[in-house]
Motif scaffolding. Structure first.
Motif, mmCIF file in Angstrom:
data_model
loop_
_atom_site.group_PDB
_atom_site.id
_atom_site.type_symbol
_atom_site.label_atom_id
_atom_site.label_comp_id
_atom_site.label_asym_id
_atom_site.label_seq_id
_atom_site.Cartn_x
_atom_site.Cartn_y
_atom_site.Cartn_z
ATOM 1 N N VAL A 234 0.823 -1.101 -0.211
ATOM 2 C CA VAL A 234 0.028 0.252 0.116
ATOM 3 C C VAL A 234 0.968 1.244 0.147
ATOM 4 O O VAL A 234 2.156 1.383 0.330
ATOM 5 C CB VAL A 234 -0.897 0.024 1.115
ATOM 6 N N ASN A 235 0.290 2.449 -0.311
ATOM 7 C CA ASN A 235 0.911 3.883 -0.327
ATOM 8 C C ASN A 235 1.155 3.952 1.085
ATOM 9 O O ASN A 235 0.239 4.138 2.009
ATOM 10 C CB ASN A 235 0.448 4.549 -1.181
ATOM 11 N N ALA A 236 2.227 4.703 1.439
ATOM 12 C CA ALA A 236 2.601 5.576 2.636
ATOM 13 C C ALA A 236 1.455 6.727 2.891
ATOM 14 O O ALA A 236 1.276 7.320 1.892
ATOM 15 C CB ALA A 236 3.848 5.867 2.944
ATOM 16 N N PRO A 237 1.008 6.871 3.933
ATOM 17 C CA PRO A 237 -0.017 8.009 4.325
ATOM 18 C C PRO A 237 0.937 9.359 4.201
ATOM 19 O O PRO A 237 2.223 9.434 4.465
ATOM 20 C CB PRO A 237 -0.587 7.915 5.569
ATOM 21 N N GLY A 238 -0.034 10.509 3.787
ATOM 22 C CA GLY A 238 0.612 11.896 3.973
ATOM 23 C C GLY A 238 1.999 11.924 3.387
ATOM 24 O O GLY A 238 2.097 11.616 2.040
ATOM 25 N N GLU A 239 3.082 12.545 3.969
ATOM 26 C CA GLU A 239 4.361 12.729 3.448
ATOM 27 C C GLU A 239 5.296 11.870 3.921
ATOM 28 O O GLU A 239 6.412 12.134 3.580
ATOM 29 C CB GLU A 239 4.725 14.225 3.984
ATOM 30 N N ALA A 240 4.787 10.597 4.406
ATOM 31 C CA ALA A 240 5.758 9.629 4.984
ATOM 32 C C ALA A 240 6.434 9.106 3.624
ATOM 33 O O ALA A 240 5.936 8.947 2.489
ATOM 34 C CB ALA A 240 4.627 8.585 5.621
ATOM 35 N N LYS A 241 7.679 8.609 4.014
ATOM 36 C CA LYS A 241 8.585 8.019 2.704
ATOM 37 C C LYS A 241 9.379 6.897 3.300
ATOM 38 O O LYS A 241 9.569 6.819 4.342
ATOM 39 C CB LYS A 241 9.574 9.094 2.493
ATOM 40 N N GLU A 242 10.048 6.006 2.386
ATOM 41 C CA GLU A 242 10.621 4.975 2.675
ATOM 42 C C GLU A 242 12.011 5.523 3.386
ATOM 43 O O GLU A 242 12.450 6.751 3.259
ATOM 44 C CB GLU A 242 11.214 4.141 1.555
ATOM 45 N N ASP A 243 12.359 4.674 4.200
ATOM 46 C CA ASP A 243 13.781 5.104 5.159
ATOM 47 C C ASP A 243 14.852 5.465 4.213
ATOM 48 O O ASP A 243 15.375 6.504 4.369
ATOM 49 C CB ASP A 243 14.097 4.161 5.935
ATOM 50 N N TRP A 244 15.310 4.727 3.148
ATOM 51 C CA TRP A 244 16.271 5.094 2.267
ATOM 52 C C TRP A 244 16.189 6.155 1.405
ATOM 53 O O TRP A 244 17.068 7.011 1.209
ATOM 54 C CB TRP A 244 16.551 3.938 1.274
ATOM 55 N N GLU A 245 14.687 6.679 1.042
ATOM 56 C CA GLU A 245 14.471 7.761 0.416
ATOM 57 C C GLU A 245 14.712 9.337 1.280
ATOM 58 O O GLU A 245 15.392 10.053 0.836
ATOM 59 C CB GLU A 245 12.985 7.854 -0.174
ATOM 60 N N ILE A 246 14.287 8.974 2.507
ATOM 61 C CA ILE A 246 14.555 10.105 3.489
ATOM 62 C C ILE A 246 16.419 10.181 3.656
ATOM 63 O O ILE A 246 16.708 11.436 3.289
ATOM 64 C CB ILE A 246 14.028 9.820 4.850
ATOM 65 N N LEU A 247 17.086 9.225 4.014
ATOM 66 C CA LEU A 247 18.449 9.455 3.916
ATOM 67 C C LEU A 247 18.835 9.680 2.571
ATOM 68 O O LEU A 247 20.141 10.557 2.647
ATOM 69 C CB LEU A 247 19.159 8.040 4.303
ATOM 70 N N ASN A 248 18.363 9.378 1.523
ATOM 71 C CA ASN A 248 18.876 9.849 0.061
ATOM 72 C C ASN A 248 18.882 11.317 -0.013
ATOM 73 O O ASN A 248 19.686 11.929 -0.324
ATOM 74 C CB ASN A 248 18.199 9.114 -1.134
ATOM 75 N N GLU A 249 17.870 11.871 0.320
ATOM 76 C CA GLU A 249 17.578 13.197 0.356
ATOM 77 C C GLU A 249 18.584 14.206 1.342
ATOM 78 O O GLU A 249 18.742 15.280 0.804
ATOM 79 C CB GLU A 249 15.968 13.728 0.674
ATOM 80 N N ILE A 250 18.604 13.535 2.639
ATOM 81 C CA ILE A 250 19.675 14.328 3.403
ATOM 82 C C ILE A 250 21.088 14.146 2.610
ATOM 83 O O ILE A 250 21.447 15.362 2.737
ATOM 84 C CB ILE A 250 19.524 13.699 4.611
ATOM 85 N N MET A 251 21.265 12.978 2.230
ATOM 86 C CA MET A 251 22.738 13.000 1.540
ATOM 87 C C MET A 251 22.909 14.341 0.427
ATOM 88 O O MET A 251 23.852 14.464 0.289
ATOM 89 C CB MET A 251 23.132 11.570 1.140
ATOM 90 N N ILE A 252 21.665 14.188 -0.334
ATOM 91 C CA ILE A 252 21.798 14.982 -1.596
ATOM 92 C C ILE A 252 22.084 16.483 -0.906
ATOM 93 O O ILE A 252 22.867 17.191 -1.283
ATOM 94 C CB ILE A 252 20.580 15.207 -2.275
ATOM 95 N N ARG A 253 21.553 16.943 0.067
ATOM 96 C CA ARG A 253 21.555 18.377 0.880
ATOM 97 C C ARG A 253 23.072 18.258 1.260
ATOM 98 O O ARG A 253 23.314 19.497 1.594
ATOM 99 C CB ARG A 253 20.526 18.464 1.796
ATOM 100 N N LEU A 254 23.560 17.203 1.759
ATOM 101 C CA LEU A 254 25.015 17.228 2.396
ATOM 102 C C LEU A 254 25.969 17.377 1.239
ATOM 103 O O LEU A 254 27.092 17.264 1.298
ATOM 104 C CB LEU A 254 25.188 16.240 3.239
ATOM 105 N N GLY A 255 25.701 17.186 -0.050
ATOM 106 C CA GLY A 255 26.510 17.139 -1.067
ATOM 107 C C GLY A 255 26.918 15.963 -1.532
ATOM 108 O O GLY A 255 28.082 15.964 -2.450
ATOM 109 N N TYR A 256 26.492 14.765 -0.979
ATOM 110 C CA TYR A 256 27.259 13.436 -1.587
ATOM 111 C C TYR A 256 26.576 13.317 -2.865
ATOM 112 O O TYR A 256 25.090 13.446 -2.988
ATOM 113 C CB TYR A 256 26.725 12.375 -0.530
ATOM 114 N N LYS A 257 27.052 12.746 -3.844
ATOM 115 C CA LYS A 257 26.619 12.387 -5.190
ATOM 116 C C LYS A 257 26.333 11.047 -5.494
ATOM 117 O O LYS A 257 25.526 10.731 -6.406
ATOM 118 C CB LYS A 257 27.604 13.104 -6.256
ATOM 119 N N ASN A 258 27.049 10.200 -4.979
ATOM 120 C CA ASN A 258 26.799 8.534 -5.432
ATOM 121 C C ASN A 258 25.526 7.944 -4.712
ATOM 122 O O ASN A 258 25.378 7.200 -3.647
ATOM 123 C CB ASN A 258 27.981 7.902 -4.571
#
Length: 527
Positions: free
Chosen positions: A313-337
């Motif tokens: 099922v789809n996650a409710p509201g703005e909830a994201k998969e754990d890896w997606e959350i960490l991925n977005e944080i890494m982008i903001r920290l400048g990590y490219k891989n």
């Protein structure tokens, strides 16, 4: 687990210690009952008369914290009567003589006195275990959550090796994991001292390997901190920021008064979870995560089996998969891989983790595989150490018994041990929201023997005050004959009347696991 769940029902002997299996691992408990129906001999050692004790050939109702004395007593008796597997010891192990020397002045009678069990029962347990062609040991946190937890596990390994029960089908040493993916989390580096695949942070070759794989420079060669040390760091101000995922330490950690002070001292707290836990309520930022049914990935269970998890099922509201959350944080920290999906993460795990080298989504589409599975044509491993120990030969360690760090006295005359119940999971983040489960067990309680309740003039269902050197709580009294006179038990699931207000945060010096399972308490009738 060195062996597999399916092997349980074909074992000749089951030795169950420090695990209330039918309540805490009910699926595995059904396999144990099948084995008993097939004629398996059963040894159960626990401070409480748990359900499996009813089926046992020998039930050892030992004092909390005396596990090493029990195992050493059995080991001493097996040595004295030459019931060990001499051929196995000579061909596959080293340093057995060191154990002999350590135990030459420690008898099974000594062990029985320390454990407060009948010596004939302890002898019977030693004979049953050593005489089984395939004897399997199963344990959980009743063994490990002590200041001597590491030595407890070593003593179990000694017993299993001396009787030739490691590297054989239907035998082994089998720790039962407490959560659905705790094995997987450890396998892929969720520990402070290793990279994925238990490759040591302090190993320069491992450092170089992961720098290349992750396209980074300057990875640390210093071990990180364990959770208790993190809490101490927050308390003394050396740690100012915490990021917590799927954990609720403001209920689950020992000495909660100390933990609360530690959290109050933080400058910034981020919690990533599926519900607003007691810990999330303290956070500066809460990141809503998807639950298991709302994401893709894998779980690795207690028998080392990697299994697919599929989004239903789809996650409710703005909830994201754990890896997606960490991925977005890494982008903001400048990590490219970065990754595009969970499958790419699994592919990287296989690339850098030798035990997972042959695992991919296609191979586990229908059935999971057990590691080690090093290549794509490898069938997986049903049980470990078949053709020899991973390190070459098995090493015996001489282990001596020592008391728990906190013993009962006049002020705190009772010994408290803690654990779980069938109806709730960990800190009730999920199960506490189910009305049916709460109707069965809806609040905290303390188990007291009829003899002790009579002495204290306490009635069943009465609210009592329980105190230790660290704090006090008020909970319901549950009078039951599954506990002995000076031992009491509490489940740790509840935030109100939390058992961990009382527990002792003293640590095993090797693993840093707190001594959850033994502390001294007092119970008072509320006037």
């Amino acid at each position: 687990m060195t062996n597999s769940i399916e092997e349980i029902e074909n074992s000749e002997v089951l030795f169950i210690t420090g695990t209330n299996t039918t309540e805490n691992h009910p699926v595995i408990g059904t396999f144990m009952k099948k084995a008993i129906k097939k004629g398996a001999k059963l040894i159960v050692a626990d401070p409480r008369k748990i359900e499996l004790a009813e089926y046992a050939d020998v039930f050892l109702q030992l004092r909390p914290g005396t596990n090493i004395a029990m195992i050493n007593g059995m080991t001493s008796y097996i040595i004295k009567n030459k019931l060990y597997d001499e051929k196995y010891i000579n061909e596959r192990t080293e340093n057995f003589d060191f154990v002999k020397e350590e135990l030459k002045n420690f008898s099974i009678e000594d062990a029985a006195i320390i454990c407060d069990v009948d010596v004939e029962d302890l002898k019977k347990a030693a004979i049953i275990y050593s005489s089984g062609k395939t004897a399997a040991i199963y344990y959980a946190m009743g063994i490990t959550q002590h200041s001597t937890g590491t030595d407890s596990v070593k003593s179990i390994a000694n017993l299993a090796m001396m009787c030739g029960n490691i590297g054989v089908e239907n035998g082994g040493v089998n720790p039962l994991r407490g959560q659905n993916n705790v094995q997987g989390a450890c396998d892929v580096g969720g520990l402070p001292n290793v990279y994925p695949g238990y490759q040591k942070v302090t190993d320069l070759k491992a450092k170089e390997k992961f720098e290349e794989a992750w396209n980074v420079e300057g990875l640390s060669i210093k071990n990180g901190l364990t959770v208790p040390k993190v809490m101490d760091g927050a308390h003394d101000g050396s740690i100012r920021f915490l990021y917590i995922m799927g954990e609720n330490p403001l209920v689950s950690d020992p000495d909660l008064n100390h933990v609360e002070e530690s959290f109050n001292n933080l400058e910034f707290l981020v919690v990533q979870d599926i519900f607003l836990t007691e810990t999330a309520l303290k956070a500066d930022v809460v990141l809503p995560a998807a639950c298991f049914a709302e994401k893709e990935g894998t779980f690795t269970n207690t028998e080392r089996r990697i299994q697919r998890v599929r989004k239903a099922v789809n996650a409710p509201g703005e909830a994201k998969e754990d890896w997606e959350i960490l991925n977005e944080i890494m982008i903001r920290l400048g990590y490219k891989n970065l990754f595009e999906n969970a499958k790419e993460i699994m592919d990287e795990i296989a690339l850098v983790t030798p035990q997972y080298g042959g695992i991919n989504y296609e191979r586990i589409e229908k059935n999971g595989l057990q590691w080690p599975c090093p290549t794509v044509d490898h069938p997986g491993t049903k049980y470990l150490h078949k053709d020899g120990f991973a390190k070459g030969i098995g090493t015996f360690f001489p282990i001596s018994y020592s008391d728990p760090k906190e013993l009962e006295d006049e002020e705190y005359p009772l010994v408290l041990t803690t654990g779980r119940v069938l109806y709730h999971y960990h800190t009730r983040t999920m199960t506490g929201k189910n009305d049916g489960l709460n109707e069965i067990v809806g609040e905290s309680y303390i188990e007291i023997s009829p003899e002790k309740a009579k002495e204290l003039n306490i009635s069943n269902g009465e609210t009592v005050r329980v105190s230790s050197r660290r704090g006090e709580i008020e909970v319901l009294a549950k009078i039951t004959d599954i506990i002995t006179k000076n031992i009491v038990f509490m489940p740790f699931h509840f935030a109100k009347g939390a058992a961990n207000r009382l527990t002792n945060a003293v640590l095993d010096p090797v693993s840093n696991i707190p001594e959850f399972k033994v502390c001294a308490v007092n119970i008072e009738k509320i006037k």
